[in-house]
Scaffold this motif. Structure first.
Motif, PDB file in Angstrom:
ATOM      1  N   UNK A 224       0.835  -1.204   0.000  1.00 37.22           N
ATOM      2  CA  UNK A 224       0.000   0.000   0.000  1.00 37.22           C
ATOM      3  C   UNK A 224       0.865   1.248   0.000  1.00 37.22           C
ATOM      4  N   UNK A 225       1.946   1.227   0.767  1.00 40.69           N
ATOM      5  CA  UNK A 225       2.845   2.376   0.822  1.00 40.69           C
ATOM      6  C   UNK A 225       3.564   2.579  -0.507  1.00 40.69           C
ATOM      7  N   UNK A 226       3.898   1.485  -1.182  1.00 41.14           N
ATOM      8  CA  UNK A 226       4.466   1.593  -2.528  1.00 41.14           C
ATOM      9  C   UNK A 226       3.468   2.199  -3.494  1.00 41.14           C
ATOM     10  N   UNK A 227       2.200   1.770  -3.376  1.00 44.51           N
ATOM     11  CA  UNK A 227       1.142   2.319  -4.238  1.00 44.51           C
ATOM     12  C   UNK A 227       0.951   3.800  -3.979  1.00 44.51           C
ATOM     13  N   UNK A 228       1.013   4.198  -2.714  1.00 44.21           N
ATOM     14  CA  UNK A 228       0.853   5.615  -2.362  1.00 44.21           C
ATOM     15  C   UNK A 228       1.949   6.451  -3.007  1.00 44.21           C
ATOM     16  N   UNK A 229       3.165   5.935  -3.006  1.00 43.95           N
ATOM     17  CA  UNK A 229       4.264   6.661  -3.645  1.00 43.95           C
ATOM     18  C   UNK A 229       4.022   6.807  -5.143  1.00 43.95           C
ATOM     19  N   UNK A 230       3.507   5.742  -5.760  1.00 44.20           N
ATOM     20  CA  UNK A 230       3.209   5.791  -7.195  1.00 44.20           C
ATOM     21  C   UNK A 230       2.080   6.783  -7.489  1.00 44.20           C
ATOM     22  N   UNK A 231       1.120   6.878  -6.597  1.00 40.54           N
ATOM     23  CA  UNK A 231      -0.034   7.760  -6.797  1.00 40.54           C
ATOM     24  C   UNK A 231       0.301   9.228  -6.573  1.00 40.54           C
ATOM     25  N   UNK A 232       1.296   9.487  -5.757  1.00 43.65           N
ATOM     26  CA  UNK A 232       1.668  10.874  -5.481  1.00 43.65           C
ATOM     27  C   UNK A 232       0.530  11.638  -4.824  1.00 43.65           C
ATOM     28  N   UNK A 233       0.227  12.831  -5.338  1.00 43.35           N
ATOM     29  CA  UNK A 233      -0.797  13.692  -4.745  1.00 43.35           C
ATOM     30  C   UNK A 233      -2.202  13.106  -4.828  1.00 43.35           C
ATOM     31  N   UNK A 234      -2.400  12.087  -5.665  1.00 40.67           N
ATOM     32  CA  UNK A 234      -3.724  11.480  -5.792  1.00 40.67           C
ATOM     33  C   UNK A 234      -4.090  10.622  -4.579  1.00 40.67           C
ATOM     34  N   UNK A 235      -3.066  10.131  -3.855  1.00 40.10           N
ATOM     35  CA  UNK A 235      -3.313   9.232  -2.731  1.00 40.10           C
ATOM     36  C   UNK A 235      -4.073   9.947  -1.626  1.00 40.10           C
ATOM     37  N   UNK A 236      -5.226   9.401  -1.282  1.00 38.15           N
ATOM     38  CA  UNK A 236      -6.035   9.978  -0.219  1.00 38.15           C
ATOM     39  C   UNK A 236      -6.960  11.092  -0.671  1.00 38.15           C
ATOM     40  N   UNK A 237      -6.806  11.524  -1.914  1.00 37.04           N
ATOM     41  CA  UNK A 237      -7.679  12.567  -2.461  1.00 37.04           C
ATOM     42  C   UNK A 237      -8.505  11.990  -3.608  1.00 37.04           C
ATOM     43  N   UNK A 238      -7.882  11.805  -4.753  1.00 40.01           N
ATOM     44  CA  UNK A 238      -8.587  11.220  -5.896  1.00 40.01           C
ATOM     45  C   UNK A 238      -8.669   9.698  -5.811  1.00 40.01           C
ATOM     46  N   UNK A 239      -7.688   9.083  -5.149  1.00 36.10           N
ATOM     47  CA  UNK A 239      -7.640   7.619  -5.039  1.00 36.10           C
ATOM     48  C   UNK A 239      -7.511   7.238  -3.572  1.00 36.10           C
ATOM     49  N   UNK A 240      -8.433   6.404  -3.112  1.00 42.14           N
ATOM     50  CA  UNK A 240      -8.414   5.935  -1.727  1.00 42.14           C
ATOM     51  C   UNK A 240      -7.660   4.607  -1.633  1.00 42.14           C
ATOM     52  N   UNK A 241      -6.806   4.472  -0.627  1.00 41.64           N
ATOM     53  CA  UNK A 241      -5.968   3.283  -0.472  1.00 41.64           C
ATOM     54  C   UNK A 241      -6.257   2.619   0.871  1.00 41.64           C
ATOM     55  N   UNK A 242      -6.467   1.317   0.838  1.00 36.70           N
ATOM     56  CA  UNK A 242      -6.649   0.534   2.056  1.00 36.70           C
ATOM     57  C   UNK A 242      -5.560  -0.531   2.111  1.00 36.70           C
ATOM     58  N   UNK A 243      -4.858  -0.586   3.228  1.00 36.16           N
ATOM     59  CA  UNK A 243      -3.795  -1.572   3.422  1.00 36.16           C
ATOM     60  C   UNK A 243      -4.210  -2.641   4.414  1.00 36.16           C
TER      61      UNK A 243
END
Length: 308
Positions: A224-243
């Protein structure tokens, strides 16, 4: 409660029980010559570092020696390590399988040596174990789908763990079961082997083909943390991530708002309870065949309960 894990509980022979009872009679106090082996899938992951710490704390309290080996996510290496354990006169062995299916020869080596085997965090598909200590990963996967469905709707991707690991299978199965709770649809699933760097690479590639995704479920916090890095500013705003796991870095990401939620396990408790069962088995005492450790959803609302 749904338990897909295949727990093959060995009915050890009377002679084997007598042997382990005799050898393990000093498992409290100074511990005597009681040594237990712990074969961990990898220590390049903070989750399993915590599991090891819990095991070490329990061993110290119970007065037994704990020998820990790191398979570095190599199933063949792990089998060799357990086979070596089986020749060293250990009184019990704990295995956290790299691959649940490929752990079968390791289980056979312990059985042939008359050494009780405890599985922790992941199951052994085919092999005799006296106890399995694990979280309910199916339930955790379902909770992840429910939480992701609450946070967003639309297309999502699923970053899977090591394909042969029971935790990967069970979390994926639970996630599928929970999908009908919201308006999310999985458009891509791909393994990233529970690894942060691979999570970054896989997520980067998936984004090229799925630019409009609204959510990500990763089978552990590292991916999930790797995905967040790939998403950049989208993580938690445009794209929601659950680990999944509730590691310190995962909790920090929840606090920062880049991760919507994580499904918290209790790795120290898993390690502790595995040692407790192993010591009982070494002494020839009755063990608990299945030990379930609770999982919980962590969001910003209840984060304070989990921060250390």
């Amino acid at each position: 409660m749904d338990f897909p894990r295949k727990v093959a509980v060995a009915a050890l022979s009377a002679s084997a029980l007598a042997l382990t009872a005799a050898c393990g009679s000093g498992a409290t106090g100074s511990g005597g010559d009681v040594t237990i082996g712990l074969a961990v899938s990898t220590l390049n992951n903070p989750y399993f570092v915590e599991l090891k710490q819990g095991a070490e704390e329990a061993a110290a309290e119970l007065g037994v020696k704990l020998t820990v080996v790191d398979a570095q996510n190599d199933a063949t290496n792990q089998v060799n390590q357990v086979q070596t354990f089986a020749t060293q006169g250990l009184k019990a062995i704990i295995i956290n399988p790299v691959d649940s299916k490929q752990a079968t020869p390791a289980a056979k080596a312990a059985e042939n040596a008359g050494i009780p085997l405890v599985a922790v965090d992941r199951s052994v598909d085919e092999g005799k174990v006296v106890s399995e200590v694990a979280s309910d990963n199916v339930q955790g996967g379902s909770l992840a789908a429910i939480e992701l469905g609450r946070a967003t709707s639309g297309e999502v991707v699923h970053l899977q763990g090591i394909p042969g690991a029971s935790a990967s299978r069970d979390r994926g199965r639970g996630f599928e079961q929970g999908l009908n709770s919201g308006g999310i649809k999985v458009v891509a699933s791909q393994p990233a082997d529970f690894d942060r760097a691979k999570g970054l690479d896989v997520m980067t590639n998936l984004l090229q083909a799925n630019a409009s995704i609204k959510g990500v479920f990763a089978d552990n916090d590292e991916m999930a943390l790797g995905a967040i890095k790939a998403l950049g500013d989208k993580a938690g705003t445009q794209v929601q991530v659950v680990g999944f796991d509730g590691t310190p870095d995962g909790l920090k990401a929840v606090e920062d708002g880049t991760m919507t939620a994580t499904i918290a396990q209790q790795p120290k408790v898993l390690g502790r309870k595995a040692v407790e069962q192993a010591v009982k088995a070494a002494k020839g005492e009755a063990v608990q065949q299945v030990v379930d450790v609770e999982v919980k959803v962590v969001t910003k609302k209840n984060l304070a309960e989990f921060k250390k």
